[in-house]
Design an enzyme around this catalytic site. Structure first.
Site, PDB file in Angstrom:
ATOM      1  N   PRO A 124      64.914 -21.065  63.672  1.00 50.36           N
ATOM      2  CG  PRO A 124      66.220 -19.965  61.980  1.00 50.36           C
ATOM      3  CD  PRO A 124      64.791 -20.365  62.500  1.00 50.36           C
ATOM      4  CE1 TYR A 125      63.027 -16.203  70.564  1.00 50.95           C
ATOM      5  CE2 TYR A 125      61.254 -17.855  70.469  1.00 50.95           C
ATOM      6  CZ  TYR A 125      61.706 -16.874  71.173  1.00 50.95           C
ATOM      7  OH  TYR A 125      61.288 -16.534  72.419  1.00 50.95           O
ATOM      8  CG  LEU A 126      60.790 -22.217  67.673  1.00 50.22           C
ATOM      9  CD1 LEU A 126      59.542 -23.231  67.008  1.00 50.22           C
ATOM     10  CD2 LEU A 126      59.953 -21.774  69.051  1.00 50.22           C
ATOM     11  CE  LYS A 129      63.873 -17.693  74.030  1.00 52.95           C
ATOM     12  NZ  LYS A 129      64.435 -17.036  75.258  1.00 52.95           N
TER      13      LYS A 129
END
Length: 210
Positions: A124-126, A129
């Site tokens: 989810p973070y990638l 980003k």
């Protein structure tokens, strides 16, 4: 050039703030809690308290350059990742466009180019980003997107590489190396550049030419 550092109380953000001040830059530090920067004293530092989940456009007054190093943190859920790493980042880009900012430096991540290509618990973070990077690339602001490898709490080495190592275990970089790179890029002002960054053997200037 007056530089706004968003997320200036984070690990990389605080180191970058100190290094920028040491180089004589005028810095505006955007934080949620100004007490986290109480140990930094400089006439060239202005601290502004704002919550990135709300309107923080006022922080862009008379700003010529932005470093976005804010992050939701590894212990938060996907909701905060969405609100900080994606939504706050896109708002910052919009504010930068309206303020005619000359250079926007985004601290992204290795794997943000293709989140489906890396098996990771932080997908989810990638994804956040990835979308924020694309939003910046499609804006009219001159940008530099830095995608560091896995971050280490080790002293700066002074050596860099922009080529992804063959072994995932070697795709690392110290947080202080990242801060040194950001301070350098804030002076260099490259034109619309996106690259990954790792510990290596070359000075940053030489590594960026690869």
């Amino acid at each position: 050039m007056k530089t706004l550092i968003i997320g200036a109380s984070g690990q990389i953000g605080k180191m970058t703030t100190k290094k920028m001040l040491e180089r004589g830059h005028d810095v505006v530090a955007l934080v949620r809690d100004k007490d986290k920067l109480a140990d930094i004293g400089s006439v060239q530092l202005t601290i502004i308290e704002h919550d990135l989940e709300n309107d923080f456009s006022a922080a862009f007054d008379n700003i010529e350059q932005v470093i976005f190093s804010a992050g939701s943190g590894g212990e938060t859920g996907a909701d905060k990742t969405l609100l900080i790493d994606l939504w706050a980042a896109t708002k910052a880009i919009d504010y930068a466009v309206k303020a005619n900012v000359k250079h926007f430096i985004m601290v992204s991540s290795i794997g943000a180019d293709d989140p489906d290509n890396i098996e990771s618990e932080i997908k989810p973070y990638l994804v956040a980003k990835h979308m924020a990077d694309q939003y910046l690339q499609r804006s009219i602001v001159n940008y530099t997107i830095v995608r560091p490898g896995t971050l280490l709490n080790e002293p700066a080495t002074g050596g860099f590489s922009t080529s992804r190592p063959a072994n995932r275990e070697d795709a690392v970089i110290s947080r202080e190396n990242v801060a040194d790179a950001l301070a350098y890029l804030a002076t260099l002002h490259p034109q619309n550049l996106t690259f990954e960054l790792f510990n290596g053997e070359q000075p940053l200037k030489q590594a960026l030419c690869q």
